[in-house]
Design an enzyme around this catalytic site. Structure first.
Site, short mmCIF file in Angstrom:
data_model
loop_
_atom_site.label_atom_id
_atom_site.label_comp_id
_atom_site.label_asym_id
_atom_site.label_seq_id
_atom_site.Cartn_x
_atom_site.Cartn_y
_atom_site.Cartn_z
N ARG A 53 0.82 -1.21 0.00
CA ARG A 53 0.00 0.00 0.00
C ARG A 53 0.85 1.27 0.00
O ARG A 53 0.45 2.29 0.53
CB ARG A 53 -0.98 0.02 1.18
CG ARG A 53 -2.04 -1.07 1.12
CD ARG A 53 -3.03 -0.91 2.26
NE ARG A 53 -3.89 -2.08 2.36
CZ ARG A 53 -4.53 -2.45 3.47
NH1 ARG A 53 -4.40 -1.75 4.57
NH2 ARG A 53 -5.31 -3.52 3.48
N ARG A 57 -3.66 6.20 0.06
CA ARG A 57 -4.23 7.33 0.78
C ARG A 57 -3.23 8.10 1.63
O ARG A 57 -3.52 9.22 2.06
CB ARG A 57 -5.38 6.84 1.66
CG ARG A 57 -6.61 6.44 0.86
CD ARG A 57 -7.66 5.81 1.74
NE ARG A 57 -7.24 4.50 2.22
CZ ARG A 57 -7.94 3.76 3.08
NH1 ARG A 57 -9.06 4.24 3.59
NH2 ARG A 57 -7.50 2.58 3.45
N ARG A 66 -7.26 10.99 -7.33
CA ARG A 66 -8.43 10.13 -7.13
C ARG A 66 -9.71 10.93 -6.87
O ARG A 66 -10.79 10.34 -6.74
CB ARG A 66 -8.19 9.19 -5.95
CG ARG A 66 -7.43 7.91 -6.26
CD ARG A 66 -8.25 6.89 -7.04
NE ARG A 66 -9.61 6.74 -6.54
CZ ARG A 66 -9.95 6.04 -5.45
NH1 ARG A 66 -9.04 5.41 -4.75
NH2 ARG A 66 -11.21 5.95 -5.08
N ASP A 102 -6.80 -3.69 -7.34
CA ASP A 102 -7.53 -4.19 -6.18
C ASP A 102 -7.76 -5.68 -6.39
O ASP A 102 -7.90 -6.14 -7.54
CB ASP A 102 -8.86 -3.47 -6.00
CG ASP A 102 -9.53 -3.81 -4.68
OD1 ASP A 102 -9.28 -3.11 -3.68
OD2 ASP A 102 -10.27 -4.82 -4.62
N TYR A 177 -14.70 -13.08 0.21
CA TYR A 177 -15.54 -11.96 -0.22
C TYR A 177 -16.76 -12.44 -0.99
O TYR A 177 -17.88 -11.95 -0.81
CB TYR A 177 -14.73 -11.00 -1.09
CG TYR A 177 -13.85 -10.06 -0.32
CD1 TYR A 177 -14.40 -9.12 0.57
CD2 TYR A 177 -12.47 -10.08 -0.47
CE1 TYR A 177 -13.60 -8.25 1.28
CE2 TYR A 177 -11.65 -9.20 0.24
CZ TYR A 177 -12.22 -8.29 1.12
OH TYR A 177 -11.43 -7.43 1.82
#
Length: 374
Positions: A53, A57, A66, A102, A177
């Site tokens: 990562r 962010r 973004r 992702d 998921y």
């Protein structure tokens, strides 16, 4: 709004010469980089470092590009994928880039109705829980992810001698998921299917292994220098269950890409009890989270594998002196290993100070040592 209708990403200087992580001429290529040498357990000029990562962010430039763009849309735009992947290489001088994507991208590409909801994560509209549901998981074809091929090609040209790591979610985490319908704390529906209908579970995992292998193959054939398989949720399992219900599918993924000759990295969270089995599954490099010291992680994994990790991401919120002290502990634990790639024990936390990451890269480069030094 479709991905094709979105406005262009902001212009940025993306030439290879302006990437701080670049340490050789473009003509040399990434093969002799410290990162790939460490993956192969060869002597290195310095301990290579990258962060899970690292693109995301924590970077203001990421948040800027973004703005107004949904996560899945950003993963399907080669211009944005290229820019976002390069941002931490420019800023931090890391030794490898990780492809921005992702784990649910290949599921979306084969037609699964899902979305990534801010503050929640991937949400599947119609979970897969019966044998009839398996028919919705068709094989992944390269044309399904043409934007990945284009983005990887662009990145390889921009990165020069800096390696690009391909990215995919492992079958167990994808299955979780799909079965749960979204993130889960206890994975109760997943485990109920795994224990209650082991044949259906095996067939689901096998199909996901094929999709995952195809997704990684697209990235490798487009120019990725290594690949990492993320099994974010597999730490929820006991070793016996991992061996029986998960390891065959993960092994199938690693075997499917073995012929390409690129290093294969395997990482999961909370997997201290599974490290040996994760190595057995076929990875060349096994990542350890921060809960197990690297020397102990290497003992559990066994010989013949490089080890990646494993500073606690939360340490980066401490003063610089404390970060350096904890980094020294990681480097000391890795001192006797054949191959070590410095990383965090999980992903960069969103509110991490980017300057702390830059300082950490510089510190590891200065104080880390390769196998040749021992």
């Amino acid at each position: 709004m479709s991905a094709n209708d979105l406005p262009p990403a902001p212009a940025a200087d993306r030439t290879a010469e302006n990437l701080p992580g670049r340490r050789a001429t473009a003509a040399a290529g990434p093969d002799q980089s410290a990162f790939l040498k460490a993956c192969r357990r060869e002597p290195v000029p310095h301990t290579p470092v990258w962060f899970m990562r690292q693109a995301g962010r924590s970077l203001p430039e990421y948040r800027k590009v973004r703005e107004g763009v949904a996560m899945l849309d950003s993963c399907m735009r080669p211009d944005l994928v290229t820019e976002i992947t390069l941002q931490p290489v420019r800023r931090h001088g890391v030794d490898a880039a990780i492809f921005f994507s992702d784990i649910v991208v290949p599921l979306k590409a084969v037609g699964i109705d899902l979305d990534i909801k801010p503050g929640v994560g991937p949400v599947v509209q119609d979970p897969i829980r019966t044998r009839a549901d398996l028919d919705r998981l068709r094989p992944l074809e390269p044309d399904d992810v043409h934007y990945v091929t284009e983005a990887v090609g662009r990145l390889v040209g921009e990165l020069g001698a800096t390696p690009l790591i391909g990215f995919a979610g492992a079958p167990f985490t994808l299955a979780s998921y799909l079965v749960e319908g979204g993130p889960s704390r206890n994975h109760e529906r997943t485990k109920a299917l795994m224990y209650g209908d082991p044949q259906l579970w095996a067939d689901l995992m096998d199909r996901l292994a094929d999709i995952t292998a195809a997704f990684l193959t697209v990235q490798i054939e487009a120019g990725a220098s290594a690949v990492q398989l993320f099994d974010s949720w597999v730490g929820a399992l006991a070793p016996a269950d991992y061996r029986r219900h998960v390891m065959p599918a993960s092994a199938k993924v690693f075997q499917a890409v073995a012929g390409h000759g690129v290093p294969r990295i395997h990482f999961g969270v909370g997997t201290g009890e599974l490290l040996g089995l994760m190595g057995e599954a076929g990875a060349d490099v096994v990542g350890a989270d921060w809960r197990v010291p690297l020397d102990e992680a290497a003992r559990r994994v066994g010989p013949g594998k490089a080890i990646q990790g494993n500073l606690d991401p939360a340490v980066l919120f401490a003063p610089t002196e404390a970060v350096e002290a904890k980094t020294d502990e990681v480097l000391a634990a890795a001192a006797g290993l054949e191959g070590h790639i410095f990383n965090l024990g999980h992903g960069v936390l969103p509110t991490t100070d980017p300057d702390a990451l830059t300082r950490l890269v510089e510190y590891v480069h200065e104080h880390g040592r390769g196998p040749a030094a021992h």
